[in-house]
Each structure stands twice: as C-alpha cells, then as structure tokens.
Motif scaffolding. Structure first.
Motif, PDB file in Angstrom:
ATOM      1  N   UNK A  70       0.916  -1.232  -0.064  1.00 39.24           N
ATOM      2  CA  UNK A  70       0.242  -0.049  -0.027  1.00 39.24           C
ATOM      3  C   UNK A  70       0.821   1.100  -0.123  1.00 39.24           C
ATOM      4  N   UNK A  71       1.979   1.030   0.690  1.00 38.07           N
ATOM      5  CA  UNK A  71       2.866   2.216   0.893  1.00 38.07           C
ATOM      6  C   UNK A  71       3.836   2.220  -0.335  1.00 38.07           C
ATOM      7  N   UNK A  72       4.372   1.041  -0.775  1.00 38.47           N
ATOM      8  CA  UNK A  72       5.321   1.083  -2.172  1.00 38.47           C
ATOM      9  C   UNK A  72       4.522   1.520  -3.271  1.00 38.47           C
ATOM     10  N   UNK A  73       3.284   1.340  -3.290  1.00 37.35           N
ATOM     11  CA  UNK A  73       2.591   1.585  -4.719  1.00 37.35           C
ATOM     12  C   UNK A  73       1.895   3.061  -4.697  1.00 37.35           C
ATOM     13  N   UNK A  74       2.095   3.911  -3.732  1.00 31.37           N
ATOM     14  CA  UNK A  74       1.528   5.096  -3.398  1.00 31.37           C
ATOM     15  C   UNK A  74       2.240   6.229  -4.288  1.00 31.37           C
ATOM     16  N   UNK A  75       3.046   6.165  -4.942  1.00 30.64           N
ATOM     17  CA  UNK A  75       3.901   7.130  -5.713  1.00 30.64           C
ATOM     18  C   UNK A  75       2.909   7.789  -6.574  1.00 30.64           C
ATOM     19  N   UNK A  76       2.008   7.331  -7.387  1.00 31.93           N
ATOM     20  CA  UNK A  76       1.140   7.900  -8.160  1.00 31.93           C
ATOM     21  C   UNK A  76      -0.367   7.864  -7.926  1.00 31.93           C
ATOM     22  N   UNK A  77      -0.475   7.864  -6.432  1.00 26.30           N
ATOM     23  CA  UNK A  77      -1.919   7.709  -6.105  1.00 26.30           C
ATOM     24  C   UNK A  77      -2.052   8.708  -4.711  1.00 26.30           C
ATOM     25  N   UNK A  78      -3.172   8.904  -4.311  1.00 18.39           N
ATOM     26  CA  UNK A  78      -3.585   9.627  -3.149  1.00 18.39           C
ATOM     27  C   UNK A  78      -3.782   8.434  -1.926  1.00 18.39           C
ATOM     28  N   UNK A  79      -3.053   8.335  -1.244  1.00 25.68           N
ATOM     29  CA  UNK A  79      -3.171   7.179   0.225  1.00 25.68           C
ATOM     30  C   UNK A  79      -3.077   7.686   1.314  1.00 25.68           C
ATOM     31  N   UNK A  80      -3.536   7.128   2.396  1.00 26.43           N
ATOM     32  CA  UNK A  80      -3.737   7.474   3.808  1.00 26.43           C
ATOM     33  C   UNK A  80      -2.959   6.501   4.726  1.00 26.43           C
ATOM     34  N   UNK A  81      -2.159   7.236   5.601  1.00 30.21           N
ATOM     35  CA  UNK A  81      -1.366   6.340   6.341  1.00 30.21           C
ATOM     36  C   UNK A  81      -1.401   6.876   7.955  1.00 30.21           C
ATOM     37  N   UNK A  82      -1.501   5.846   8.852  1.00 30.75           N
ATOM     38  CA  UNK A  82      -2.051   6.232  10.122  1.00 30.75           C
ATOM     39  C   UNK A  82      -0.729   6.455  11.011  1.00 30.75           C
ATOM     40  N   UNK A 101      -4.832  10.079  11.215  1.00 33.17           N
ATOM     41  CA  UNK A 101      -4.095  10.291  10.027  1.00 33.17           C
ATOM     42  C   UNK A 101      -2.707  10.747  10.398  1.00 33.17           C
ATOM     43  N   UNK A 102      -1.624   9.899  10.036  1.00 31.68           N
ATOM     44  CA  UNK A 102      -0.221  10.543  10.203  1.00 31.68           C
ATOM     45  C   UNK A 102       0.033  11.570   8.621  1.00 31.68           C
ATOM     46  N   UNK A 103      -0.503  10.913   7.761  1.00 30.40           N
ATOM     47  CA  UNK A 103      -0.124  11.796   6.588  1.00 30.40           C
ATOM     48  C   UNK A 103      -0.983  11.166   5.367  1.00 30.40           C
ATOM     49  N   UNK A 104      -0.917  11.895   4.238  1.00 26.75           N
ATOM     50  CA  UNK A 104      -1.625  11.651   2.999  1.00 26.75           C
ATOM     51  C   UNK A 104      -0.549  11.935   2.053  1.00 26.75           C
ATOM     52  N   UNK A 105      -0.269  10.925   1.013  1.00 30.04           N
ATOM     53  CA  UNK A 105       0.615  11.024   0.016  1.00 30.04           C
ATOM     54  C   UNK A 105       0.292   9.910  -1.045  1.00 30.04           C
ATOM     55  N   UNK A 106       0.976  10.081  -2.233  1.00 27.11           N
ATOM     56  CA  UNK A 106       2.168  10.825  -2.509  1.00 27.11           C
ATOM     57  C   UNK A 106       2.080  11.725  -3.917  1.00 27.11           C
ATOM     58  N   UNK A 107       0.940  11.773  -4.412  1.00 22.69           N
ATOM     59  CA  UNK A 107       0.786  12.386  -5.683  1.00 22.69           C
ATOM     60  C   UNK A 107      -0.387  13.589  -5.487  1.00 22.69           C
TER      61      UNK A 107
END
Length: 286
Positions: A70-82, A101-107
């Motif tokens: 979920x993290x490694x494939x987030x470079x071209x997406x909007x994803x949420x991390x706790x 939520x800790x952060x939203x990333x990464x595009x």
C-alpha cells in the motif's frame, strides 16, 4: 535567519544563507486563506475515505511500512497512512477519523485540483531556478498532520536517502499550514550539515526495501529549531540532516511538503517511489 516573500526573487543574501546552511525560511509565502483551503481539503479527503479496507501505519522509528505494498505503490496515487499510536479499532476509525491520520501521500500535487493550485505557480518555479534547478520537476507530495498528543517522531534523516537522482538534486519545499514550534514538534535542522556525505540509501530490490550504508560518519547535532508561522515556506537541501520530535501538545502541526528533482538528472530505478502511471510535471503545468 528569516526572510520574507517581499524579498523575492531570491537575492544574494538569501542564496548565500542557503548555500551555507542548507535550508532557507521564507515567511508569508502563502496567505492564511490559502493554508486554510488546504486544511479544509485534507479534511474532506479523509471524510470521503473508508479506512476499514486498508490500514497502513507510517512510523519512521520502527520502519514497519517499508515493505507494505500500500505504501510502496503510492507514488502515483493519493493514499492515507495512520499514526503509530492511533487507536485503529473499527469504532474509533469511524468516530475519530480526522485525528488518526499521520499523512496523505504521495501524488496530491498531480491528482487533486486544490493541491495542484497550491503547488504549481511561477513564484515556486522562480525559487527552484534561483537555487540552481534548470528543469525542476515535482516528484512527490505529502500532507503531514502531526496530530495532537500522538503525532509521531520523524527520525533524523537526509531526504536524498529516500529520493535519489544522479547527480543528486533533491530539495524539499515544506509549507507550514499551522504555526510550528517546539511544543508541537517543529522541524529541527543541522545547519550546514548538507556539506557532509550522504549516509544511507533506501533501495528497492525485488519489491523489498533495504537500507544501504554509504558512510558511518554520524549526523551532526541538530542545532536549529525551525519555529515558523502559518504560511511560511522552508526549503531543505537533500543532504541536510533534519528531524522532528513527537507532538505531545494539544495542538496539531499541519504541514504540506513536496520534493523537487532536476529533470536533467537521472531518477534511479531502485528508488522506492515509482510513478508508472503519472509523468513528472514542473511548476508551470496545471
């Protein structure tokens, strides 16, 4: 030393400070309204998300997210991390979702209209070119919450460890969306530490991550608290050691940051962040 947006374009004093210290603070870069608009947008993105299907914790101390797809494939997406200390039981996720939520990333800078507008403009293009970029490209973006009471520590690191080009070119553009101070976990930097070696490389091999040591030289001590007001922009050299402690206060420390690389440099294929479905863009593309 603090500079003001009225000093732009970058003058000799600002450039000299940047070269000597590896960071630069520009106050009043964004208006209160622009910051509030991004805060409001982040809340809406969280409101729209169903967190019961995917739970990825972001923790720079234990690094438990390193091999998380979920993290490694987030470079071209909007994803949420706790947050690592967040209560992630189903009921709390439903009732308290704005504060876990800790952060939203990464595009965000390429996929969301509000973030595109905030990230891409001529002022930022001129700053990037003023510090030496010929063809600045925005690589990744993150909305960082630093939640009250549970906002996690970000261990001392160099950004080029995680986003490397050949030759090196990474620079962080960090925006304070709320006041940042010692109480709520502001940035801490090692002034001039960018002149030292790159210590580590975070490399992807067979879809697994490993940290490769390049130099055993210890980081210099962080000697400067970057206490800044809402709307300030902080530039961070890719080799500058920087850190932020836990937020044990009652106030959040929202920030938005993106990393810029030189388009004429080679982005190495072992970087963790890959963007197979998104072309890199510069500041003028909106």
């Amino acid at each position: 030393m603090y500079f003001d947006k009225s000093n732009l374009p970058l003058n000799n004093e600002m450039l000299s400070f940047w070269k000597d210290n590896g960071y630069l603070i520009i106050e009043n870069f964004k208006t209160q309204e622009e910051c509030d608009l991004l805060i409001k947008r982040s809340k809406k993105l969280i409101d729209q998300e169903d967190f019961n299907n995917e739970q990825s914790v972001f923790d720079t101390v234990s690094q438990i997210h390193n091999d998380d797809s979920y993290f490694l494939e987030s470079g071209d997406k909007i994803r949420f991390f706790f947050e690592e200390k967040a209560d992630l039981n189903k009921e709390n996720i439903k009732s308290n979702k704005q504060y876990i939520v800790n952060k939203i990333g990464h595009a965000l800078h390429d996929l969301d209209e509000k973030f595109i507008k905030f990230s891409k403009n001529n002022d930022l293009d001129q700053i990037a070119k003023g510090i030496g970029f010929e063809n600045p490209l925005l690589l990744q973006s993150m909305y960082i919450f630093k939640q009250p009471k549970i906002g996690g520590e970000v261990v001392c690191h160099q950004d080029s460890t995680f986003l490397i080009t050949e030759p090196e070119s990474t620079v962080g553009f960090w925006f304070a969306l709320e006041d940042a101070n010692k109480e709520n976990g502001c940035l801490q930097v090692a002034s001039g530490g960018h002149k030292g070696p790159l210590r580590k490389l975070f490399k992807r091999e067979n879809n697994k991550m490993k940290m490769e040591e390049l130099s055993s030289e210890p980081f210099p001590k962080t000697d400067t608290f970057v206490e800044v007001k809402k709307g300030s922009l902080v530039l961070l050299h890719g080799r500058l050691p920087h850190y932020s402690c836990e937020n044990n206060s009652e106030k959040s420390r929202h920030a938005y940051t993106f990393h810029v690389i030189e388009g004429n440099s080679k982005y190495l294929d072992y970087n963790w962040l890959q963007r197979p479905d998104l072309k890199l863009t510069g500041f003028s593309h909106a």
